[in-house]
Structures are given as C-alpha cells and as structure tokens.
Design a protein around this motif. Structure first.
Motif, short mmCIF file in Angstrom:
data_model
loop_
_atom_site.label_atom_id
_atom_site.label_comp_id
_atom_site.label_asym_id
_atom_site.label_seq_id
_atom_site.Cartn_x
_atom_site.Cartn_y
_atom_site.Cartn_z
N ARG A 116 28.95 -22.65 -28.67
CA ARG A 116 28.70 -23.99 -27.67
C ARG A 116 29.30 -23.85 -26.51
O ARG A 116 29.01 -24.03 -25.43
CB ARG A 116 29.27 -25.02 -28.26
N ALA A 117 30.69 -23.30 -26.46
CA ALA A 117 31.69 -23.26 -25.36
C ALA A 117 30.98 -22.20 -24.38
O ALA A 117 30.99 -22.43 -23.05
CB ALA A 117 33.02 -23.06 -25.71
N ALA A 118 30.56 -20.69 -24.70
CA ALA A 118 30.13 -19.78 -23.79
C ALA A 118 29.16 -19.94 -22.88
O ALA A 118 29.16 -19.84 -21.83
CB ALA A 118 29.93 -18.61 -24.72
N PRO A 119 28.22 -20.75 -23.42
CA PRO A 119 27.06 -21.02 -22.14
C PRO A 119 27.42 -22.06 -21.22
O PRO A 119 27.22 -21.76 -19.99
CB PRO A 119 25.67 -21.55 -23.19
N LEU A 120 28.30 -22.86 -21.69
CA LEU A 120 28.69 -23.73 -20.79
C LEU A 120 29.71 -23.31 -19.71
O LEU A 120 29.73 -23.77 -18.61
CB LEU A 120 29.48 -25.04 -21.51
N VAL A 121 30.72 -22.49 -20.20
CA VAL A 121 31.67 -21.77 -19.29
C VAL A 121 30.84 -20.76 -18.11
O VAL A 121 31.28 -21.00 -17.03
CB VAL A 121 32.58 -20.98 -19.85
N LEU A 122 29.74 -20.22 -18.82
CA LEU A 122 29.14 -19.31 -17.64
C LEU A 122 28.27 -19.96 -16.85
O LEU A 122 28.22 -19.65 -15.71
CB LEU A 122 28.04 -18.44 -18.59
N LEU A 123 27.69 -21.32 -17.21
CA LEU A 123 26.64 -21.97 -16.35
C LEU A 123 27.61 -22.95 -15.11
O LEU A 123 27.43 -22.96 -14.42
CB LEU A 123 25.79 -23.14 -17.12
N TRP A 124 28.97 -22.94 -15.84
CA TRP A 124 30.04 -23.84 -14.81
C TRP A 124 30.20 -22.61 -13.73
O TRP A 124 30.44 -23.24 -12.75
CB TRP A 124 31.00 -24.23 -15.70
N LEU A 125 30.67 -21.74 -14.10
CA LEU A 125 30.97 -20.67 -12.99
C LEU A 125 29.78 -20.32 -12.04
O LEU A 125 30.00 -20.15 -10.95
CB LEU A 125 31.46 -19.39 -13.76
N LEU A 126 28.72 -20.29 -12.57
CA LEU A 126 27.39 -20.24 -11.80
C LEU A 126 27.36 -21.48 -10.85
O LEU A 126 26.95 -21.20 -9.61
CB LEU A 126 26.14 -20.08 -12.74
N ALA A 127 27.37 -22.49 -11.29
CA ALA A 127 27.52 -23.87 -10.37
C ALA A 127 28.53 -23.83 -9.44
O ALA A 127 28.17 -24.07 -8.20
CB ALA A 127 27.35 -24.90 -11.27
N LEU A 128 29.55 -23.34 -9.68
CA LEU A 128 30.80 -23.12 -8.67
C LEU A 128 30.48 -22.00 -7.81
O LEU A 128 30.89 -22.37 -6.44
CB LEU A 128 32.09 -22.84 -9.60
N THR A 129 29.82 -20.88 -8.13
CA THR A 129 29.53 -20.00 -7.02
C THR A 129 28.56 -20.73 -6.06
O THR A 129 28.54 -20.36 -4.93
CB THR A 129 29.02 -18.70 -7.96
N GLY A 130 27.54 -21.37 -6.61
CA GLY A 130 26.65 -21.72 -6.00
C GLY A 130 27.14 -22.89 -4.80
O GLY A 130 26.78 -22.93 -3.65
N THR A 131 27.95 -23.97 -5.39
CA THR A 131 28.81 -24.65 -4.55
C THR A 131 29.73 -24.04 -3.53
O THR A 131 29.71 -24.50 -2.29
CB THR A 131 29.71 -25.63 -5.34
#
Length: 418
Positions: A116-131
């Motif tokens: 549950r946590a791994a996809p959330l962490v990965l997508l969160w970091l991708l969103a941070l990179t885009g921001t």
C-alpha cells in the motif's frame, strides 16, 4: 484480470487518489493564502510558480533563493521556512485517504502495508518532481531613486532575486516527509491495522500519539479562532487571513512550547520581516538579550513577551489546561490495566518527540542583502535578516516533564476504559 493482480491495481488507484487530493488541497490553500497576501498581482505570470514553490516546500521540498546584479553588484538571499498551514492541510487529507481503505480489521501483514505504501511514496515523489520544474522564477528589484539605481540602469545590472527548486534535496526531504506522514497516520489511528508482531505495542503508543496530535490540532483550531477575531476587530483582515492559510502552525505550535516553559531565540534586522505578532517582532528586534553573553540573538520566552504585552502570560494556563486534557484523552483511550506511571511515561515520550518535530519544522531563517562590488549593503536598506530557532534542550526537556505530569494526572481521572 487475475485475483492476484486486483489488490495491486487497487493499491495504485488508491495511491493516485491520495497524491492528487493531497497536492490539490495544498495548492488551493497556498493559492488562497498568497492571494490574500497580495501575491495575486505579481508580474510576468509569476503567481503559478510561487504557488508551486509554496506547495513544494509544504510537501517536504527544498527551494533555493537566487539573486544577482550583473558584474556590478551581488544579491545574496536565503529562505528557510515551512508554510505549515499548507503542510497540515495536505497531511490531513493524504493521511485520512491512506487509512480509509485499511479500516476493516485489526491486523495486516507487513507485506500488505508495504504494498500500500510503496505506490504512494513513488507517486508522491513523481508529483514533487513535476512541481519542482514549475517552482522557479525571478523578479527584478527596484532600487529606488539613488545613485546605485542610476548606475545599475546605465550598466544594465539591475538586481534580481528569484527561486528554483533543489531537486536532489527535494526528493530526499520529500521522501522523509511522506514516510513520516504514513508512520504518524498508522500510530495515531486506532482502527488502522498493524502487523501481528507490533499489535502488542498498540496500548503503549497509539493513545499517547493520538492525544499529542489532538493537542497540536487543538492549538491550530484555537489559533484560527484568535486569528478570525483579530481580523474582524484589529484591521488588516486580508493579511491576518493570509497568515492563517499559510503559517498558522508556525505560530501556534511554538506558542505551546512557550506555554510549557520552553524558549526560542532569534533576531530581526532590516526593513522587512515575516508575518508575525507585533510583540514577537519587537522582542526579536531587541537584539543582545540572549542567554549567552555577547550574543546578538534575543531570547523569546513567556517572560520576555510579557515585558511588552502582559497578555503573553495567558500562554501558560492555556498550555497546562490543554495538556491536562491530552492526558485525560490518552487515559480514556487506554485499557484499564495500564498503570498511571505508564501513562506518564508514554505521554512524556510522545510530547517530547512531538516537540522535537515542532522545533525542526517551525524554525525560521530568512536573509537578503545587496552589495556593490562586494562591499556592504546598498540600495536604500535592502538588506535584512529574520531568524527564529529553538533552545532545544530546555524546550524538549520541559515538554518531557510536563507530559509526564499530565499523563499521570490524566490517568487518575475516573473515566478509564475496561
């Protein structure tokens, strides 16, 4: 679709919802606060970039301030402050959405929680990179009607200041931010499942963790009430509401530590500052009153604030009353077999750890200076500095003691669970 792939797909879907909702809430809160602060009129389409920078910092990212003035002069700027209102809005949204699919049983395997946590962490970091790619811009600085302004205009070396995201630091701190949020969410929620090997720590950790988080949120709610009253009665309503939407916990949570006897130290020099109560700004500008001889930092505690405004003494009874309520809440959520001294220890540790986090998150450092040929500050007083940092051992130590006393007294109240 095979049965084994269904949980994985569901985990990625839930993670995507958490990330989108978390960043959307932070963007809305940040944009509203910036508009009220007057940033909606920034030139050259800078407003979306500023919103992205605020969201980036709120989500654990790092923004570097840049400046320059050609070969004639240099602009030196730095900013280290978290917009904790934006952070709190995103954390509450993301934490609640992360826990919602898990509220159906008491025990879950470690592998399931990681899935549950791994996809959330990965997508969160991708969103941070885009921001991070959006969070960059530069502004020209008006130097006014003075010789430096005329020279810089002739030589085309007008000073500028800007910002850009530090992507490696953003990913590193952003990873710590989201992992810390998930850990706190699992510790606070009574209904979230734990791995079987950790269930025995439920009664030692979760009641105290929930009580401390409730205490911090109570201070934010109290701060909102005070801010609304100030906005309605004292004028400058837009600026006050901007502080509420951008940095209310930056003021409310240090106020809790001050009420428990803690102390901070800092200074404010130059013509500019950060949005803060007038009494705090006055104390910070009275440099040289720090605890160390020869220090140019002012000591900030209840006594130094009360010298300029006697209402600062109210921080003490408010902190003690709300802390006693937290002790009672922790005891009410604990089984009856937990002894009073155990309550005291649990709440003391939880409050000390929370105080350390507050000290790390609420510290402020901002500096700007403009020099001609590397010599001195020029440009009509454009230089300045604001700094606020905790006296760590005093603040954390007194929080530990106060938490222990409140936990013991809360356990004596006649509302314990069986």
């Amino acid at each position: 679709m095979s049965p084994t792939s269904t949980p994985t797909v569901r985990a990625w879907r839930d993670a995507l919802v958490v990330v989108i909702a978390g960043f959307a809430v932070m963007a809305v809160v940040a944009a509203a606060g910036l508009v009220l602060a007057g940033a909606g009129d920034l030139p050259d389409g800078a407003f979306p970039h500023v919103v992205a920078a605020v969201v980036l910092m709120a989500a654990g990212g790092s923004v570097e301030v840049t400046g320059g003035a050609g070969f004639l002069a240099g602009a030196d700027a730095s900013l280290s402050v978290l917009p904790l209102s934006v952070s709190l809005a995103g954390a509450l949204t993301a934490g609640w959405l992360f826990l919602r699919p898990l509220h159906n049983r008491a025990v879950a395997g470690a592998r399931e929680l990681l899935a549950r946590a791994a996809p959330l962490v990965l997508l969160w970091l991708l969103a941070l990179t885009g921001t991070a790619f959006l969070a960059r811009h530069s502004f020209a600085i008006s130097t006014g009607d003075n010789p430096f302004g005329e020279i810089s205009e002739i030589l085309d070396s007008a000073p500028t200041v800007g910002f850009e995201a530090a992507i490696p630091a953003t990913l590193g701190f952003g990873l710590l931010w989201i992992l810390g949020l998930l850990l706190i969410a699992l510790l606070v929620s009574r209904r979230a499942p734990l791995p079987a090997g950790l269930v025995r720590f439920h009664t030692a950790v979760r009641p105290a963790a929930f009580a401390v988080v409730a205490l911090l949120l109570a201070y934010v709610v109290l701060g909102v009430g005070v801010g609304v009253v100030v906005a309605a009665t004292q004028g400058h309503a837009a600026r006050t509401l901007a502080v509420i939407l951008l940095g209310l916990p930056n003021l409310a949570w240090p106020a809790l530590t001050l009420g428990l006897g803690g102390a901070w130290e800092g200074k404010a020099d130059g013509p500019f500052g950060l949005p803060m109560p007038q009494v705090l700004d006055q104390v910070l500008r009275a440099t040289g009153s720090g605890s160390d001889s020869g220090s140019d930092l002012s000591s900030v505690d209840v006594a130094s604030l009360a010298e300029r405004d006697a209402r600062a003494w109210w921080l003490v009874p408010i902190a003690l009353l709300l802390l006693l309520g937290a002790g009672a809440l922790a005891a009410a959520r604990s089984p009856a077999h937990v002894r009073p001294w155990q309550h005291a220890l649990h709440l003391a540790v939880a409050l000390a750890l929370a105080t350390i986090v507050v000290c790390l998150l609420a510290r402020i450092q901002a500096q700007f200076g403009l020099s001609l040929l590397g010599i001195g500050d020029v440009g009509g007083g454009l230089g300045g500095e604001v700094e606020l940092r905790p006296v760590l051992w005093r603040t954390v130590g007194l929080a530990f003691v106060a938490g222990g006393v409140a936990g013991f007294l809360g356990a004596l109240l006649p509302h314990r669970r069986r």
